[in-house]
Design a protein around this motif. Structure first.
Motif, PDB file in Angstrom:
ATOM      1  N   LEU A 169     107.616 -27.287  84.022  1.00 47.16           N
ATOM      2  CA  LEU A 169     108.000 -26.194  83.128  1.00 47.16           C
ATOM      3  C   LEU A 169     106.967 -25.998  82.030  1.00 47.16           C
ATOM      4  N   LEU A 177     104.838 -22.438  80.958  1.00 45.96           N
ATOM      5  CA  LEU A 177     105.134 -21.672  79.749  1.00 45.96           C
ATOM      6  C   LEU A 177     103.961 -20.776  79.372  1.00 45.96           C
ATOM      7  N   VAL A 223     113.693 -23.261  75.653  1.00 47.50           N
ATOM      8  CA  VAL A 223     113.165 -24.000  76.799  1.00 47.50           C
ATOM      9  C   VAL A 223     114.168 -25.106  77.109  1.00 47.50           C
ATOM     10  N   ARG A 247     114.207 -14.935  75.091  1.00 51.33           N
ATOM     11  CA  ARG A 247     113.932 -15.297  76.479  1.00 51.33           C
ATOM     12  C   ARG A 247     114.271 -16.771  76.692  1.00 51.33           C
ATOM     13  N   TRP A 249     113.453 -20.048  79.274  1.00 45.75           N
ATOM     14  CA  TRP A 249     112.652 -20.672  80.323  1.00 45.75           C
ATOM     15  C   TRP A 249     113.322 -21.992  80.690  1.00 45.75           C
ATOM     16  N   THR A 294     109.922 -17.775  88.540  1.00 42.69           N
ATOM     17  CA  THR A 294     108.519 -17.511  88.228  1.00 42.69           C
ATOM     18  C   THR A 294     107.577 -18.617  88.670  1.00 42.69           C
ATOM     19  N   GLU A 314     113.219 -17.830  84.677  1.00 43.70           N
ATOM     20  CA  GLU A 314     113.050 -17.149  83.395  1.00 43.70           C
ATOM     21  C   GLU A 314     114.110 -16.061  83.285  1.00 43.70           C
TER      22      GLU A 314
END
Length: 333
Positions: free
Chosen positions: A181, A185, A258, A290, A292, A315, A325
Motif C-alpha cells: 500500500l 500511495l 490509509v 479519499r 486508500w 488500483t 481506492e
C-alpha cells in the motif's frame, strides 16, 4: 448460561485469599468474573473494546498494570492470549505481580495453548487442577519466582530501526500488505490524514514521507502497539489515539485515510471487521476525501466500498493483496 471455569474452580479446590487485591490479565468482553469481589479486582486489558466493556460494567480497568506493581497482588488470574507465543510471557508477568506464595490462576482455551502451557508449567512448579470445561482448562500454582526466564523482551527492533513488541500485529517487521500500500500511495497526500488500525506505526511513517501531509491521526485499539508507535514516530505532525477505529471520529472531517484493516477477531477470518473499518472511514472523511486500503485478495470488501463510497476502484496489488481506492463518501444513516 452455565457456570464458568472460574466459578467451578472456586467451588472445587481453588481458594483465593479473602483480602488483598486480585489482578485479572487479559479477560475478553463477555467473560464471567462475577465470582470475584469486584471491589478488590483490577482488570488489565490493553485492547480498547474489551477494556471498555469491563469499565462500563463497573470494573476497575486499565491497559497496563500500575507502576511499581511487583508483588502488589495477593492473586493473579491470567486469561491466555490468542497468540500462543505470548502465553509464557503472560504467566511470567502474572507471577511477578503476585507476592511470593500468592496464587497464579491460568484460564485458557485449548486452541490458545492451554494444554501445552500446563505441561510446561508442571516441569517448573506444582500445579493444581485442572478444571476442564468448554474446550478449555483452568489451573493454578503458587508464585515462587521460578518463571522469570519466560519473560519476553519488552521491545524488539526490526527492519528500519522500528520497535515492536511480542503479541502486536506483524511484530517481526512491516506487514507485506502495508508495504504494498505504501508503494502505491500518490506522491502527494491530503493535508490531514488518519491511519485506522495503525499498529506500531509503519504505514503512518510511510505516509508522513509524502508531500502535503500536515497532520496524521494514528488510531489503534491495542495499547501496546500504540506505545510502540509513539516510540517509532517522533514527528510532531503525528497524533495518537488509543481507540476502537470503528467508533473513533476526528474533530474535523479528514482529507484522506490509509489503512490495512484487521480481519481476524479470533482465529477465524471475520470480514465484518474490515467492512466496519470501511464504514467508519466514510464517516470520518470530508466530501472530497479519499480512502486508500490494502486487503487480502479473498476478502469481499467491494460491496461495502460501493455502499459507502460513490467512486471505488482497484488500483494495484499482487497475487496476495489488492489495493483499493475510494472517493466521495456517502453519508449513511
Amino acid at each position: 448460561m452455565g457456570a464458568s471455569r472460574l466459578s467451578l474452580a472456586l467451588g472445587g479446590g481453588l481458594e483465593l485469599t479473602s483480602d488483598g487485591r486480585i489482578v485479572v490479565l487479559g479477560p475478553r468482553a463477555g467473560m464471567d468474573l462475577s465470582a470475584l469481589d469486584r471491589d478488590r479486582v483490577d482488570v488489565i486489558q490493553r485492547f480498547r473494546p474489551d477494556h471498555d466493556a469491563f469499565a462500563v460494567g463497573g470494573w476497575n480497568t486499565a491497559p497496563e498494570p500500575p507502576e511499581e506493581a511487583e508483588g502488589r497482588y495477593a492473586a493473579a488470574i491470567v486469561v491466555l492470549p490468542r497468540a500462543r507465543s505470548e502465553g509464557r510471557d503472560a504467566v511470567a508477568r502474572a507471577e511477578l505481580l503476585v507476592a511470593r506464595g500468592g496464587l497464579v490462576v491460568v484460564d485458557g482455551q485449548k486452541t490458545d495453548g492451554a494444554d501445552a502451557l500446563l505441561r510446561a508449567l508442571r516441569t517448573r512448579v506444582a500445579v493444581a487442577g485442572p478444571i476442564n470445561k468448554a474446550h478449555g482448562k483452568l489451573y493454578w500454582f503458587s508464585a515462587t519466582g521460578a518463571l522469570s526466564d519466560w519473560r519476553a523482551p519488552p521491545r524488539e527492533q526490526v527492519e528500519g530501526g522500528f520497535v515492536t513488541a511480542p503479541g502486536v500485529f506483524s511484530a517481526d517487521g512491516p506487514d507485506p500488505g502495508s508495504v504494498l500500500l505504501a508503494q502505491a500511495l500518490p506522491a502527494r497526500l491530503p493535508s490531514h490524514l488518519a491511519d485506522l488500525g495503525a499498529g506500531w506505526g509503519w504505514l503512518a511513517a510511510a505516509a508522513l514521507s509524502r508531500d502535503g501531509v500536515e497532520a496524521i491521526d494514528l488510531v489503534e485499539a491495542d495499547h501496546l502497539a500504540l506505545t510502540c508507535a509513539r516510540e517509532n514516530i517522533r514527528d510532531p505532525r503525528a497524533r495518537f489515539h488509543w481507540a476502537d477505529a470503528t467508533r473513533w471520529r476526528p474533530e474535523a472531517p479528514l482529507g484522506g485515510i490509509v489503512m490495512n484493516p484487521p480481519f481476524h477477531g479470533g482465529r477465524a477470518a471475520d470480514p465484518s471487521l474490515g467492512r466496519a473499518f470501511i464504514a467508519a472511514s466514510a464517516a470520518c472523511l470530508a466530501p472530497s476525501g479519499r480512502l486508500w486500503l490494502v486487503a487480502n485478495r479473498h476478502l469481499p470488501y467491494e460491496t461495502a466500498l460501493t455502499e459507502c463510497f460513490a467512486q471505488t476502484a482497484e488500483t494495484g496489488g499482487d497475487a496476495r493483496f489488492k489495493i483499493l481506492e475510494a472517493a466521495r463518501p456517502r453519508r449513511l444513516r
